[in-house]
Design an enzyme around this catalytic site. Structure first.
Site, PDB file in Angstrom:
ATOM      1  N   ASP A  11       0.877  -1.152   0.000  1.00 25.75           N
ATOM      2  CA  ASP A  11       0.000   0.000   0.000  1.00 25.75           C
ATOM      3  C   ASP A  11       0.927   1.217   0.000  1.00 25.75           C
ATOM      4  O   ASP A  11       2.108   1.099   0.334  1.00 25.75           O
ATOM      5  CB  ASP A  11      -0.892  -0.023   1.241  1.00 25.75           C
ATOM      6  CG  ASP A  11      -1.836   1.161   1.295  1.00 25.75           C
ATOM      7  OD1 ASP A  11      -2.473   1.457   0.263  1.00 25.75           O
ATOM      8  OD2 ASP A  11      -1.928   1.798   2.360  1.00 25.75           O
ATOM      9  N   ASP A  13       0.159   5.103   1.027  1.00 30.76           N
ATOM     10  CA  ASP A  13       0.073   6.051   2.146  1.00 30.76           C
ATOM     11  C   ASP A  13       0.093   5.312   3.484  1.00 30.76           C
ATOM     12  O   ASP A  13      -0.728   4.445   3.740  1.00 30.76           O
ATOM     13  CB  ASP A  13      -1.197   6.899   2.032  1.00 30.76           C
ATOM     14  CG  ASP A  13      -1.250   7.688   0.723  1.00 30.76           C
ATOM     15  OD1 ASP A  13      -0.178   7.987   0.165  1.00 30.76           O
ATOM     16  OD2 ASP A  13      -2.365   8.001   0.265  1.00 30.76           O
ATOM     17  N   TYR A  22      -5.097  12.091   1.892  1.00 33.60           N
ATOM     18  CA  TYR A  22      -5.275  12.388   0.467  1.00 33.60           C
ATOM     19  C   TYR A  22      -4.022  13.006  -0.150  1.00 33.60           C
ATOM     20  O   TYR A  22      -4.034  14.120  -0.657  1.00 33.60           O
ATOM     21  CB  TYR A  22      -6.496  13.289   0.252  1.00 33.60           C
ATOM     22  CG  TYR A  22      -7.768  12.655   0.745  1.00 33.60           C
ATOM     23  CD1 TYR A  22      -8.336  11.584   0.068  1.00 33.60           C
ATOM     24  CD2 TYR A  22      -8.382  13.105   1.908  1.00 33.60           C
ATOM     25  CE1 TYR A  22      -9.490  10.976   0.526  1.00 33.60           C
ATOM     26  CE2 TYR A  22      -9.540  12.504   2.380  1.00 33.60           C
ATOM     27  CZ  TYR A  22     -10.083  11.444   1.682  1.00 33.60           C
ATOM     28  OH  TYR A  22     -11.225  10.835   2.147  1.00 33.60           O
ATOM     29  N   GLN A  55      -6.994   5.381  -4.269  1.00 24.64           N
ATOM     30  CA  GLN A  55      -6.789   6.824  -4.407  1.00 24.64           C
ATOM     31  C   GLN A  55      -8.135   7.516  -4.598  1.00 24.64           C
ATOM     32  O   GLN A  55      -8.411   8.132  -5.623  1.00 24.64           O
ATOM     33  CB  GLN A  55      -5.839   7.120  -5.573  1.00 24.64           C
ATOM     34  CG  GLN A  55      -4.414   6.684  -5.326  1.00 24.64           C
ATOM     35  CD  GLN A  55      -3.756   7.483  -4.209  1.00 24.64           C
ATOM     36  OE1 GLN A  55      -3.865   8.701  -4.133  1.00 24.64           O
ATOM     37  NE2 GLN A  55      -3.076   6.792  -3.300  1.00 24.64           N
ATOM     38  N   CYS A  92      -6.697   2.634  -7.615  1.00 32.32           N
ATOM     39  CA  CYS A  92      -8.143   2.691  -7.783  1.00 32.32           C
ATOM     40  C   CYS A  92      -8.615   4.098  -7.425  1.00 32.32           C
ATOM     41  O   CYS A  92      -8.505   4.510  -6.271  1.00 32.32           O
ATOM     42  CB  CYS A  92      -8.839   1.674  -6.888  1.00 32.32           C
ATOM     43  SG  CYS A  92     -10.638   1.852  -6.942  1.00 32.32           S
ATOM     44  N   HIS A  94     -11.733   5.076  -7.671  1.00 29.94           N
ATOM     45  CA  HIS A  94     -13.185   4.990  -7.468  1.00 29.94           C
ATOM     46  C   HIS A  94     -13.578   5.017  -5.992  1.00 29.94           C
ATOM     47  O   HIS A  94     -12.787   4.678  -5.125  1.00 29.94           O
ATOM     48  CB  HIS A  94     -13.719   3.702  -8.091  1.00 29.94           C
ATOM     49  CG  HIS A  94     -13.297   3.515  -9.495  1.00 29.94           C
ATOM     50  ND1 HIS A  94     -12.458   2.490  -9.881  1.00 29.94           N
ATOM     51  CD2 HIS A  94     -13.561   4.233 -10.613  1.00 29.94           C
ATOM     52  CE1 HIS A  94     -12.234   2.578 -11.185  1.00 29.94           C
ATOM     53  NE2 HIS A  94     -12.879   3.621 -11.656  1.00 29.94           N
ATOM     54  N   LYS A 111      -9.670  -1.779  -2.897  1.00 25.39           N
ATOM     55  CA  LYS A 111      -9.442  -2.643  -1.746  1.00 25.39           C
ATOM     56  C   LYS A 111     -10.540  -2.357  -0.715  1.00 25.39           C
ATOM     57  O   LYS A 111     -10.873  -1.200  -0.526  1.00 25.39           O
ATOM     58  CB  LYS A 111      -8.062  -2.386  -1.133  1.00 25.39           C
ATOM     59  CG  LYS A 111      -6.912  -2.770  -2.052  1.00 25.39           C
ATOM     60  CD  LYS A 111      -5.543  -2.498  -1.440  1.00 25.39           C
ATOM     61  CE  LYS A 111      -5.270  -1.013  -1.408  1.00 25.39           C
ATOM     62  NZ  LYS A 111      -3.993  -0.632  -0.829  1.00 25.39           N
TER      63      LYS A 111
END
EC number: 3.1.3.-
Length: 185
Positions: A11, A13, A22, A55, A92, A94, A111
């Site tokens: 992963d 962050d 973000y 993301q 991703c 979304h 995820k």
């Protein structure tokens, strides 16, 4: 028969960089101390390095896909000096409640669903059962398990609240500790 590669999935962050919320712009991206050297050490153990990152900041309109790729270019250029580049980056953008309608969906790549892992397996001819996932949230590890990754490592600031959400994992303070202490490579 074609040999399949093993990989370590990461992963981003909270594992690779400081998670300040973000992170989509270069000025907000800061490697966690020791990460480039840790990535190099893992590569030297014979693993491909694969980034798999949700993301949703893209779908929420906080930054664009172009911003994301610009940040990835910066990250990869920084890692190049340590021979620690990622072999592939999957993301991703979304979210079921995304602000931007074009990103609002319940996709298979976000995820804890396994879509990014399965795509990496197909693209890179990976042996997922011989691979490892390192994440800072249970959802990272759940996605990997659903894809067939057996070795699951939880790191980072959220260990206390996350480790009870999934069983059969190993826990380490950070990526540097994984390289020093993990016996499963």
């Amino acid at each position: 028969m074609l040999t399949m590669d093993k990989a370590v999935f990461f992963d981003r962050d909270g594992v690779i960089n400081v998670d300040s919320g973000y992170v989509g712009k270069i000025e907000d991206f800061h490697f966690i101390e020791g990460v480039p050297e840790a990535l190099y050490a893992i590569r030297m153990k014979g693993y491909r390095l694969i980034l798999v990152t949700n993301q949703s900041g893209i779908g929420r309109g906080y930054y664009s896909e172009d911003d994301f790729w610009e940040l990835c270019d910066y990250m990869q250029e920084s890692l190049e000096y340590n021979y620690a580049l990622f072999d592939a980056i999957y993301f991703c953008p979304h979210h079921p409640e995304a602000t931007l309608e074009s990103y609002r969906c319940d996709c298979e790549c976000r995820k804890p669903k396994p879509g990014m892992f399965l795509q990496a397996k197909e693209d890179l001819n990976l042996n997922l059962s011989a691979s490892i996932m390192i994440g800072d949230h249970a959802g990272d590890l759940i996605a990997a398990r659903r894809a067939g990754v057996k070795k699951l490592l939880l790191v980072g600031e959220h260990i206390q609240e996350e480790q009870g959400k999934i069983d059969n994992i190993e826990v380490f303070d950070d990526l540097v500790a994984v390289v020093k202490e993990y016996k499963g490579f």
